[in-house]
Every structure is written in C-alpha cells, then in structure tokens.
Design an enzyme around this catalytic site. Structure first.
Site, PDB file in Angstrom:
ATOM      1  N   GLU A  13     -13.823  -7.341  43.474  1.00  0.00           N
ATOM      2  CA  GLU A  13     -12.297  -7.733  43.232  1.00  0.00           C
ATOM      3  C   GLU A  13     -12.188  -6.281  43.278  1.00  0.00           C
ATOM      4  O   GLU A  13     -12.020  -5.008  42.431  1.00  0.00           O
ATOM      5  CB  GLU A  13     -12.088  -8.546  42.125  1.00  0.00           C
ATOM      6  CG  GLU A  13     -12.926  -8.286  40.267  1.00  0.00           C
ATOM      7  CD  GLU A  13     -12.750  -6.744  39.870  1.00  0.00           C
ATOM      8  OE1 GLU A  13     -11.873  -6.050  39.781  1.00  0.00           O
ATOM      9  OE2 GLU A  13     -14.263  -5.874  39.755  1.00  0.00           O
ATOM     10  N   GLU A  61     -14.952  -3.842  41.381  1.00  0.00           N
ATOM     11  CA  GLU A  61     -14.870  -2.987  42.675  1.00  0.00           C
ATOM     12  C   GLU A  61     -16.202  -4.255  43.256  1.00  0.00           C
ATOM     13  O   GLU A  61     -16.121  -5.028  44.567  1.00  0.00           O
ATOM     14  CB  GLU A  61     -15.207  -2.719  42.974  1.00  0.00           C
ATOM     15  CG  GLU A  61     -14.201  -1.548  43.389  1.00  0.00           C
ATOM     16  CD  GLU A  61     -14.210  -0.002  43.258  1.00  0.00           C
ATOM     17  OE1 GLU A  61     -15.202   0.186  44.557  1.00  0.00           O
ATOM     18  OE2 GLU A  61     -13.335   0.821  43.819  1.00  0.00           O
TER      19      GLU A  61
END
Length: 346
Positions: free
Chosen positions: A174, A317
């Site tokens: 994300e 991430e």
C-alpha cells in the site's frame, strides 16, 4: 455487492488431504523430520491452499494499493498527502524500495489508484479511483458502506485479472499518507484492544505526535461507533480505500486458491477486515514479517499467524511481503526437488 458475495461464497476450507500428503512427503526427505521448521509448514500450507503438493509459485505479482486519508487534517502524519503522488511516480519509475526488492525476486509490481486525493496522471498506473481520499473520520465516517464495498471489489477484480494471467503468488502492499492511523483504528475496533496499545509512530512522528494520533483515533472511534462484528462497517467508519482493496485481494486469492502474502500493520488491518467477512480466508494468508508497529504482532495473534521475519521494518509498500516471496518459493522447491531417503538408497 454481487462481486463480493460471489467471492465470499467461493472460499472453501484448505485441502486437508493434500496437507497430510505434503507432510508425509516432507518427513521422507533427506533431513531430520521437521528440521526445516517454518519452511516445512509453508510447503504443507501451499499444498492445502492449491490442492497440489508440488504447487508452483514461480509467477509472482505484488500489488501496491494507493489511497489517501482525510484524517491527515488532524496532524497525525509527519508527511503531507503530496508524498502519496510523489511515491506513485517513484514506484512507476522503478525507484522505490519495493521495486528493488521485487526485481530481486522476479515479481511484477502493479500500482493501483483506488483513492488518491489528487489526480496522478502517470503512465502505467492502474486507475480504479472510488473517491479522492477518505473523509476525516473525526468528523464523519471515512466513507459510505457502498464505497467500502466498492474498495473491496477493486481488490477482487485486480486479483482475478492476475490469476487469469497465470500469477500464482501475490503480495499485498500500500501507499497512503495517514494509513497507519486508519489501520490502528481498524485493529482497535476489530480486537477490542485499547488505542494506546495499538498505536505506533508510523512514518516518524515524535512523542507529541504519537499522543495526538492516539487522541484522534479515540475521537474517531467514539464518534463513529464501528460494529466490532461487521468488517464492512469498521472499514466504512474508520478505514481506508486501499485497506479495503487489500482485503478484497485476500478474499479473491482465497476464492481462487492462490497464496497471498500479508505485509505490515496496514496489510494486517486489511487481513482483519477480510477475516470478519469470511474467517476461512486466514488459511490462505502467508505472514511475512513482524513490523515495529505495536499493533502488528497483536494482529498476527488475532489471526493465529506467526511471521517469518523480524527485521525491524516499518516502511510499508509491501516490502516485507516481497522479501518473504523468496522463502515461499524455497518451501515450494524443497518439497519438490529434495531427494527422499528411499531415492538415495536408505
């Protein structure tokens, strides 16, 4: 809603017969029984997920879901929302940590705009924007129920497309400034733990910022009163669009019998939402690393999962998920490629 309902109905229990078969083979390999520890557990789990003792995990994809959070108006992050856009450009220019790690393991990185506040307009970005960031949950619900369901269905659609292309191992990641605030609120709502026990420093706030973040989450939970038994209600009241999309990814991977790797605290919050919607999804989740965020290990405990790695990471991430891909592939290759005692004449 039809996409979500169909997906939930397609999720089945793990194939216990294949798990037993995998364990039996692992016990015949040229090593003391159980001596490869968690790798053996992963190999058996892969068999249960896929229905194949020799399940391949050689086509890897990692999805970074991007969305912004209205609650950043309350000063809960060390960074502004402009960073979300800058990092999306960085991902697509192959300059971020996730790109480096994904290249090492041979994983494709897909970046999806599910709720970025600004228009990004960069080549290679998958645009499935539901709205331009969530609303400030200290003033109202972060999103409507319909928007929450739509975010989940984005994740479902993305994974279904990947599986159709032959992807057999999926990572969840994300990007979104303020998302540890929403994640902590989700985890508190799902587990009943106190806000003080689950809130961490996120992107690097100081002690004063931490106290502010805790107070903001308490305020949001008090105002919105999310139903602890209703994953969609929790997501709508205090969640994030990218968190909903990751939950959808997990549900779709389970429905398609494809292993999906959980990353850090934000991915963990998505897993809790997915679990609320269909508890069987947990069997399909492979935990990667333990984040330094205090809520993360509590999330794993709630899910009944144990992380493989503890590297003091808190980047997000999906970096931990991609690192774990090497270990998942190692488990897959061990059960397939190691010789048995019988094969070497013992």
């Amino acid at each position: 809603m039809k996409i979500l309902e169909r997906t939930l109905n397609e999720i089945k229990e793990l194939d216990q017969a294949k798990i037993r078969e995998a364990k039996q083979r692992l016990d015949t390999l040229t090593k003391p029984q159980g001596s490869l520890g968690k790798l053996e557990k992963i190999a058996a789990k892969l068999a249960g997920i896929t229905g194949d003792v020799f399940a391949p995990v050689d086509c890897k994809a990692h999805v970074v879901m991007a969305g912004d959070h209205g609650v950043v108006e309350e000063g809960v992050s060390a960074f502004s929302q402009e960073v979300t856009v800058a990092m999306i450009h960085n991902f697509l220019n192959q300059g971020a940590a996730i790109n480096v790690l994904a290249q090492q393991v041979g994983a494709e990185v897909i970046v999806v705009d599910v709720g970025v506040a600004q228009e990004v307009g960069v080549e290679g970005l998958v645009v499935k924007k539901i709205k331009a960031g969530t609303d400030n949950f200290t003033q109202k619900a972060a999103m409507t129920e319909a928007e929450a369901i739509a975010s989940i269905e984005v994740g479902i659609e993305v994974v279904e497309g990947l599986v159709d292309r032959g992807v057999n191992l999926i990572g969840t990641g994300e990007m979104g400034i303020g998302n540890t605030t929403s994640s902590s609120a989700i985890i508190a709502a799902c587990t009943g733990l106190s806000v003080d026990d689950v809130v961490g420093y996120g992107s690097g706030i100081d002690d004063k910022g931490l106290a502010r973040k805790q107070e903001v989450i308490k305020q949001g939970l008090k105002l919105n009163q999310p139903d602890s038994n209703n994953g969609i209600d929790i997501l709508a009241k205090v969640g994030g669009l990218e968190i909903g999309a990751m939950a959808g990814m997990m549900l779709a991977a389970a429905a398609k019998r494809v292993p999906v790797i959980v990353d850090g605290v934000i991915s963990g919050a998505a897993a809790l939402i997915a679990q609320k919607l269909e508890p069987k999804v947990v069997g399909y989740l492979i935990p990667s690393h333990k984040s330094v965020e205090p809520a993360h290990i509590k999330t794993y405990e709630t899910l009944g999962l144990e992380p493989m790695l503890d590297l003091d990471m808190r980047l997000g991430e999906g970096t931990g998920a991609v690192l774990a891909m090497n270990l998942v592939e190692a488990a897959s290759r061990i059960i397939k490629e190691m010789a048995t005692f019988e094969e070497i004449g013992l």
